[in-house]
Each structure stands twice: as C-alpha cells, then as structure tokens.
Design a protein around this motif. Sequence first.
Motif, PDB file in Angstrom:
ATOM      1  N   ASP A  40      23.789 -12.570  12.310  1.00  0.00           N
ATOM      2  CA  ASP A  40      24.824 -12.588  11.276  1.00  0.00           C
ATOM      3  C   ASP A  40      24.451 -11.771  10.045  1.00  0.00           C
ATOM      4  OD1 ASP A  40      26.409 -14.128  12.850  1.00  0.00           O
ATOM      5  OD2 ASP A  40      26.110 -16.004  11.766  1.00  0.00           O
ATOM      6  N   GLU A 138      22.327 -17.988   4.537  1.00  0.00           N
ATOM      7  CA  GLU A 138      23.726 -17.681   4.274  1.00  0.00           C
ATOM      8  C   GLU A 138      23.978 -17.879   2.775  1.00  0.00           C
ATOM      9  OE1 GLU A 138      27.571 -18.477   7.042  1.00  0.00           O
ATOM     10  OE2 GLU A 138      26.590 -20.261   6.245  1.00  0.00           O
ATOM     11  N   LEU A 336      33.959 -24.943  13.945  1.00  0.00           N
ATOM     12  CA  LEU A 336      32.620 -24.608  13.457  1.00  0.00           C
ATOM     13  C   LEU A 336      31.953 -25.787  12.756  1.00  0.00           C
ATOM     14  CD1 LEU A 336      33.340 -21.026  12.038  1.00  0.00           C
ATOM     15  CD2 LEU A 336      32.529 -21.650  14.315  1.00  0.00           C
ATOM     16  N   ARG A 339      28.234 -25.865  11.435  1.00  0.00           N
ATOM     17  CA  ARG A 339      27.845 -25.186  10.199  1.00  0.00           C
ATOM     18  C   ARG A 339      27.908 -26.111   8.970  1.00  0.00           C
ATOM     19  NH1 ARG A 339      26.673 -19.996  10.602  1.00  0.00           N
ATOM     20  NH2 ARG A 339      27.609 -18.693  12.233  1.00  0.00           N
TER      21      ARG A 339
END
Length: 360
Positions: A40, A138, A336, A339
Amino acid sequence: AGLVRVGKLAAPTGSALLVASTLGIPLAASRLYLHGVSVDQEFRTQFLGRSATSLGLPDMAYADLPSFYPSGWFWLGGRFANLVGLEGWAAYKPWSILSMAIAAALVTVLWTRLLRTDLGAVVGVSSTAVMLAYGSPEPYGAVVALFIPPMLILAWHAVAPTAPHAGRGAALATTLFLGASASTYTLYTGLAAGTVVLMAVVSTVAAILRRRARGPEDSSTAPFPLWLPTARLAAIGVGSILLALVVWAPYLLAASRGAPADSGTAMHYLPDAGARLPLPMTAGGLTGWVCLAGLVWIVARAWTSRRAQALGLGVVAVYLWSLASMAVTVLGTTMLGFRLEPVLIVLLVVAGVFAIADLA
C-alpha cells in the motif's frame, strides 16, 4: 497554577517528540517511510507525488479522473512538498512524521482540556504510543484515529446532553471532526458517524424509558426533550457533509455521470484478519492487559461514567461494523472491518488508562 501551565505545554510537546523520535530516528538513514514503496505504501507515495504536481484534487494514477480516495491529507502534503522544495515521493516520509506529530500534540491538548491536566497528558501520550505501534504505517489514518476517542466523548455530550442547552459546543466540534475526517479517511469517518448515530438512538431510547419510569407528570424534569438527539444528529450530519463536499464534490459529480469505475475497488479485499473478530484484550502483553482493564472498566462504569458510555458505544460500533463486514461478503464485497483494529485498541487503551487512574 504554574505547574499546571507547564504541564499543559509539556504534555503536547512530549507527544510530538514521541512521534518524532520513534519514527524519525530509525528512518533517519532512509528517504523512504515505513515499508518503503511496497504494497500500500506504493500508491500512497504515488498519490502524494501527484498531489505535489497539482493544486487540484487529482487521482493518484489517472490524469483525467477525480480521486476516489479523499485527498485532504495528500493535498496538504503536496503543499508541504512545494514549500520545502521536495518531490512528492521524497516528502512522504517527513510529511508523515510531521503530520502525526502535530496530530499527537493537538489531541493531547484536547485531552488536557476535557480532563484534568495530568490525566489528559497520560491519555494523550498513551494513545499516541498505541497509534505509533499499530497505525503508523498508514499516517493519514493514524491522524484521524487519534482523535476518535475524545471526539466520541464530545459527541455523546452533544446527543445526550445533561441539560437542554448543553452540548452545543460539543455538537460543533463533532461536526468539524467528521467533516475533516471525511476529507482524510473514509473508513474511520464511517465508523465515527455510525457511532454518533448509535449514540443518538441510545440517547433517545434511554430518555423514553426514563420518562415512562417517572410518569408523564415528571417530564418537565427531563434533562432534554425527546427530539433533541435527532435534531443534533441531523445538524451534525448536514454540517459535516457540507464540509466534506469540499473534497468529495468532484468525485460525486463524476459518479453521477457514470464516469468512475464501478468495480475493482478497494472494498474487494478480504485478508485472513477480515474473517475474525479483533480481540486485543486477549493478546497478552502490556497492551493486551491494558485493553482488558479498559473493557472491564467500561462494563463496570457503564451506568455511572459518561466517558465509559461514550467509549463503550465506540467499542460496540467497531464490533457491529466488523460483523456487518463479514455478513456482506455474500454480496461479493466487504466493509474492511479488519482495518478498524487500531481504533479498537486505542479506544480500549484509553479506557484502560481511566481504569488505572480510578484504581490509583
């Protein structure tokens, strides 16, 4: 008073320095951020590179399409790259560290305003440490996740005020947060918005039950009218959507004309973690034990502490989202849910700090 002022200055500085030292020192020898440009991080680096070459909201890969991913963090990163004279890929590491350090300092200031200075400082530093451990790869998601626990407490005050005219500032703060987070990270915004909706429902139901228990003649002593949670929720929703349109309008206009792709999106991703409920309180170690203490505290204080109620509703929302994510796999997509584990951990760790403070 002097010590309090020093603490209010030292606490956010300490949180920012924690980010800078934890990430800056190990990465000092590299121009790349965590994980380099693999998986990512490749598209994130690419996205920041595109944002550094345009003042608009370009897609990370296609020149003539609006961005499906919210551009807020990347657009600001592009301006940072322009300001310091770096290409986008080279600015990704310093912008990640800088933005997380600023967020850590701001969230610590918020905690010290919501709580007493010493407890707010501990909560701010603890939540920063947890997010560095579990969410730092992230960075734009970590920036949003740091603010979710205090903003849920404010949102609970907004939709379940202690008096009819209380909670107006909390409603404004919740609106600003949801608008800013929708411009930065869609998934966490969806969770936060869903939690606020859950809060409004719980607040309304609780108010109805209280009125039935007291009888209609005692309704004048109720803390707020029955319509107030729904009205506050509507105001928060409309205001945050209007703020988010600053970033989302180009994509939504293109979607209304059928221009963006309707398949192959990021929602079609189901790793092994997506098939299991996150249970950080069973993981052992320091984080696991603090999470377990937080869960016990939420349950034990659910009827007496508004902080426990707000954090508990956030935890419930995470698990409802995770279960819904598993359920929609029969439709060929996911939500998702895997996450959301960093958010769950930070919610439980914050609650764990409150538990330790109560015991102390």
